[in-house]
Write a protein that holds these residues in place. Structure first.
Motif, PDB file in Angstrom:
ATOM      1  N   THR A   7       0.828  -1.193   0.000  1.00  0.00           N
ATOM      2  CA  THR A   7       0.000   0.000   0.000  1.00  0.00           C
ATOM      3  C   THR A   7       0.866   1.247   0.000  1.00  0.00           C
ATOM      4  O   THR A   7       0.636   2.186  -0.752  1.00  0.00           O
ATOM      5  CB  THR A   7      -0.925   0.017   1.240  1.00  0.00           C
ATOM      6  N   ASP A  57     -11.218  -0.402   7.328  1.00  0.00           N
ATOM      7  CA  ASP A  57     -10.816  -1.405   6.335  1.00  0.00           C
ATOM      8  C   ASP A  57     -11.985  -2.350   6.075  1.00  0.00           C
ATOM      9  O   ASP A  57     -13.096  -2.146   6.578  1.00  0.00           O
ATOM     10  CB  ASP A  57      -9.543  -2.138   6.765  1.00  0.00           C
ATOM     11  N   THR A  58     -11.735  -3.398   5.319  1.00  0.00           N
ATOM     12  CA  THR A  58     -12.805  -4.331   4.947  1.00  0.00           C
ATOM     13  C   THR A  58     -12.881  -5.539   5.871  1.00  0.00           C
ATOM     14  O   THR A  58     -13.665  -6.445   5.615  1.00  0.00           O
ATOM     15  CB  THR A  58     -12.612  -4.804   3.489  1.00  0.00           C
ATOM     16  N   ASN A  73      -7.835   2.600   9.330  1.00  0.00           N
ATOM     17  CA  ASN A  73      -6.510   2.660   8.717  1.00  0.00           C
ATOM     18  C   ASN A  73      -6.179   4.097   8.370  1.00  0.00           C
ATOM     19  O   ASN A  73      -7.030   4.828   7.851  1.00  0.00           O
ATOM     20  CB  ASN A  73      -6.484   1.856   7.412  1.00  0.00           C
ATOM     21  N   ASN A  93       1.727   3.386   7.523  1.00  0.00           N
ATOM     22  CA  ASN A  93       0.377   2.859   7.596  1.00  0.00           C
ATOM     23  C   ASN A  93       0.119   2.522   9.058  1.00  0.00           C
ATOM     24  O   ASN A  93       0.917   1.821   9.682  1.00  0.00           O
ATOM     25  CB  ASN A  93       0.206   1.609   6.722  1.00  0.00           C
ATOM     26  N   VAL A 153      -2.837   1.080  11.737  1.00  0.00           N
ATOM     27  CA  VAL A 153      -4.117   0.376  11.861  1.00  0.00           C
ATOM     28  C   VAL A 153      -4.528   0.420  13.330  1.00  0.00           C
ATOM     29  O   VAL A 153      -3.786  -0.018  14.214  1.00  0.00           O
ATOM     30  CB  VAL A 153      -4.014  -1.089  11.383  1.00  0.00           C
TER      31      VAL A 153
END
Length: 176
Positions: free
Chosen positions: A18, A123-124, A131, A144, A146
């Motif tokens: 990402t 997020d999924t 995120n 990144n 989370v």
């Protein structure tokens, strides 16, 4: 504990992918930004300083993991000459509310310190973890973060990644 660490290790490549995509690139290119010429050790030391700066912006107390840096290939580049550094780590504040406060602090403070937030939201996953992805052109780095509120204990999982370095002439990339 080993399960959580392995989860972080498995999640790190996704975060790195990402971070090394278009958000770490020039606007008209899919190439990762060039970070300069460096040895892997010096680049690793520089990225640890970036991670430390991010830790300072979190603004809540907690237990940080002792994650070490790693070296990976630059997409589309000669792996004998080009590399990136990544640093996965986590922070476990004392409470879930401190995890939320830490994420709010990062969202507010990162832009004040040269970071551009390029993604923010759930997020999924079934937990809908928040995120945050940000890039810093001056530091040639991305992060990144989370927010994992439903983990026991709740925590922030972070992966910091550099742009693409070239080793000095006559030297080789040291993978670790």
């Amino acid at each position: 504990m080993k399960e959580k660490l392995s989860t972080l290790v498995l999640a790190a490549p996704l975060a790195i992918i990402t971070l090394t995509g278009c958000s770490m690139s020039d606007q008209n290119s899919d190439e990762t930004k060039f970070a300069g010429t460096s040895t892997t050790k010096d680049a690793s030391d520089a990225l640890l300083k970036v991670s430390s700066g991010i830790y300072d912006l979190i603004g809540v107390k907690g237990k940080a993991s002792d994650g070490s840096t790693g070296v990976q290939e630059c997409p589309g580049k000669d792996p004998k000459k080009y590399f990136q550094i990544f640093h996965p780590w986590s922070l476990r504040p004392a409470s879930a509310s401190d995890v939320e406060k830490a994420m709010k602090n990062l969202r507010a403070e990162l832009p004040k310190h040269g970071w551009k937030i390029v993604e923010y939201g759930p997020d999924t996953s079934k937990n809908k973890n928040i995120n945050l992805t940000a890039d810093n052109d001056e530091k040639k780095a991305g992060v990144n973060v989370v927010q994992m509120l439903k983990d026991n204990p709740p925590m922030l999982s972070l992966t910091v990644v550099s742009g693409c370095y070239k080793v000095p002439d006559g030297q080789k990339v040291q993978y670790f």
